[in-house]
Write an enzyme that holds these catalytic residues in place. Structure first.
Site, PDB file in Angstrom:
ATOM      1  N   ALA A 284      43.175  36.650  24.897  1.00  0.00           N
ATOM      2  CA  ALA A 284      44.616  36.413  24.783  1.00  0.00           C
ATOM      3  C   ALA A 284      45.351  37.505  24.029  1.00  0.00           C
ATOM      4  CB  ALA A 284      44.867  35.062  24.109  1.00  0.00           C
TER       5      ALA A 284
ATOM      6  N   HIS B  48      43.888  40.875  41.761  1.00  0.00           N
ATOM      7  CA  HIS B  48      45.345  40.761  41.806  1.00  0.00           C
ATOM      8  C   HIS B  48      45.962  41.495  42.998  1.00  0.00           C
ATOM      9  CE1 HIS B  48      45.264  44.675  39.664  1.00  0.00           C
ATOM     10  NE2 HIS B  48      46.454  44.852  40.198  1.00  0.00           N
TER      11      HIS B  48
ATOM     12  N   LYS C 123      49.546  40.377  45.940  1.00  0.00           N
ATOM     13  CA  LYS C 123      50.737  41.171  46.198  1.00  0.00           C
ATOM     14  C   LYS C 123      51.353  40.800  47.551  1.00  0.00           C
ATOM     15  CE  LYS C 123      49.353  45.116  43.379  1.00  0.00           C
ATOM     16  NZ  LYS C 123      50.496  44.999  42.447  1.00  0.00           N
TER      17      LYS C 123
ATOM     18  N   GLU D   3      46.384  56.758  40.904  1.00  0.00           N
ATOM     19  CA  GLU D   3      47.174  56.319  39.754  1.00  0.00           C
ATOM     20  C   GLU D   3      47.518  57.520  38.881  1.00  0.00           C
ATOM     21  OE1 GLU D   3      45.988  52.354  37.857  1.00  0.00           O
ATOM     22  OE2 GLU D   3      44.087  53.097  38.637  1.00  0.00           O
TER      23      GLU D   3
ATOM     24  N   HIS E 254      39.155  45.980  44.596  1.00  0.00           N
ATOM     25  CA  HIS E 254      40.467  46.127  45.219  1.00  0.00           C
ATOM     26  C   HIS E 254      40.423  46.799  46.591  1.00  0.00           C
ATOM     27  CE1 HIS E 254      42.048  44.805  41.485  1.00  0.00           C
ATOM     28  NE2 HIS E 254      42.054  45.957  40.858  1.00  0.00           N
TER      29      HIS E 254
END
Length: 491
Positions: free
Chosen positions: A31, A194, A198, A232, A256
């Site tokens: 967290a 993730h 998208k 990136e 990914h």
């Protein structure tokens, strides 16, 4: 008359979704980490503020080391959200979320206090409360944390979100799946990637299967090659120790980029649901040829070893370019070129289908290829590069482009249509967290997919090619520049 293709039912959230969801206790391991700050807490805020989260929920942050008292942790969360949201933050919504947050230390060896905190929160929330357990921890810590959750009985009524990479090689991935199988059911496990959350990635399916323009040309007879390119500009950004334990191949290619390949290459799943879509992707992965180390280039950006968390003699790759093949009737002979890297010239997420030359010889020799280009950004765009007549008296060719900017599509709805179908696009983690709460595994990775992808990648782990240096801000090592016939679209 031929059967018409099934049109998937819209899955956008409805405005009163919160009323239909039971209370939830969200336990977030990691967290105080980067992912929680950049993505998870902002996603919690937006979902709650939009009325898409359960009406009643609590967030318990956890980790080995305490960030201080609950009030101190809440102050940290408030600061994180203020930085992430800026003017978007609503004071009342922010107060409401921060007031639901607490922190409880836990480790693989001791989770008793955390279990007590979860049960106390459930008593406050009332009957029927569910648990959402989010494991944002390093791969080496995953097994022990899962076993702790099982010992403490926290997997009851729970959905468990596991962050990638799912293991570090074939053997460790199998060990992780064995642990999950001992502790919790596969229908409770949400392996999160993730990229699949998208909007632009999901649009690959919509563009292909909802449009007769594209589907007939989506095979080896029309497509010469496919490029999946995710460079990136960012370097390590404080993630040196993480990258030392994973590298670009494990971090990006086995997750990914391979999942993007699965979306591009799958057969018509027949429906947009967890069983059909994941079966179709798994079939693609079964047909993947194991990687050939001679058809791969690894690189490391210059200055990588200057990071304080990186070994002085590290040969960890920050760049990968390689060739994949799907050995089935649709794609046999079509190379899929995958490339990703840190500290490169641009940040892009681009899928390019480069088409074969036409059979006609009326026009030939014009250098620019026909390409369908999918830009998988937060403002997704589709471009088709074509050849057309150059204006003037001569019959000569020029380059033209057809562009669809999906970021400018009207989301306000039309008269007579359900306005929920035109809701604002959800950021990837928002969409996926909402799916976890709803119990929808469609956009999550299944165990057999993970194992097969590690089988495909393992030869490159066993026989690593030389790691080439490349300048920061470049397109990677020169050795990778001309891997695809005709070169990379991004160059």
């Amino acid at each position: 008359m031929a059967d018409q293709p099934t049109t998937p039912e819209p899955t956008e959230p409805t405005a009163d979704l919160a009323d239909d969801l039971p209370p939830h206790v969200l336990v977030l391991f990691g967290a105080t980490g980067d992912l929680a700050k950049r993505k998870l807490f902002p996603a919690f805020y937006r979902l709650a503020a939009s009325g898409l989260f359960p009406r009643e929920f609590a967030v318990i942050g956890s980790g080995r080391h305490s960030p201080g008292t609950d009030e101190e942790f809440r102050a940290q969360v408030r600061e994180v959200l203020a930085d992430a949201l800026g003017d978007e933050a609503d004071a009342d919504a922010l107060d409401d979320l921060v007031g639901r947050v607490s922190f409880q230390t836990a480790s693989a060896d001791d989770g008793a206090d955390l279990a007590a905190a979860v049960r106390e929160a459930e008593e406050r929330l009332g009957d029927g409360a569910r648990r959402l357990l989010y494991l944002s921890v390093p791969p080496g810590a995953m097994d022990g944390m899962i076993r702790m959750l099982g010992r403490e009985g926290l997997t009851d009524r729970a959905r468990l979100v596991v962050e990638k990479p799912f293991g570090l090689d074939l053997a460790s991935a199998r060990d992780l799946d064995a642990t999950l199988d001992e502790v919790i059911g596969e229908d409770q496990v949400f392996r999160i990637d993730h990229f699949l959350g998208k909007e632009a990635v999901q649009n690959i399916l919509a563009l292909r299967f909802a449009n007769g323009l594209f589907e007939p040309a989506w095979d080896r007879h029309s497509v010469a090659q496919v490029q999946i390119d995710v460079p990136e500009e960012l370097g390590l950004e404080g993630r040196g120790s993480f990258y030392e334990s994973t590298g670009a191949l494990r971090d990006m290619v086995s997750t990914h980029l391979s999942q993007l390949l699965g979306f591009v290459a799958l057969e018509d799943p027949g429906a947009f649901d967890a069983g059909a879509l994941r079966d179709a992707k798994a079939a693609v992965f079964r047909d993947l040829r194991p990687l050939d180390p001679s058809r791969a280039v690894l690189g490391q950006f210059e200055g990588y070893r200057d990071d304080e968390d990186v070994a002085d003699d590290s040969d960890v790759e920050t760049f990968v370019a390689l060739e994949m093949h799907v050995d089935n009737e649709r794609w046999r002979g079509v190379p899929f070129w995958l490339r990703t890297g840190k500290a490169m010239a641009q940040t892009r997420r681009t899928v390019t289908l480069r088409f074969r030359e036409p059979d006609s010889h009326v026009f030939h020799g014009y250098p620019c290829p026909n390409e369908l280009v999918l830009e998988l950004t937060d403002d997704p765009r589709v471009q088709v590069d074509v050849r057309a007549k150059h204006p003037g008296p001569a019959m000569s060719l020029t380059h033209g482009a057809l562009r669809l900017d999906l970021g400018e599509v009207d989301h306000t709805g039309h008269e007579g249509e359900d306005e929920a179908h035109h809701a604002r696009p959800l950021e990837a983690y928002e969409r996926l967290l909402l799916d976890v709460v709803r119990g929808d595994q469609t956009l999550f990775t299944r165990a057999d997919e993970v194992e097969r992808l590690w089988e495909v990648v393992q030869p490159l782990l066993d026989e690593r090619p030389e790691v080439h240096p490349y300048p920061v801000g470049s397109w990677g090592p020169e050795a990778a520049a001309d891997l695809p016939a005709g070169g990379w679209r991004l160059r």
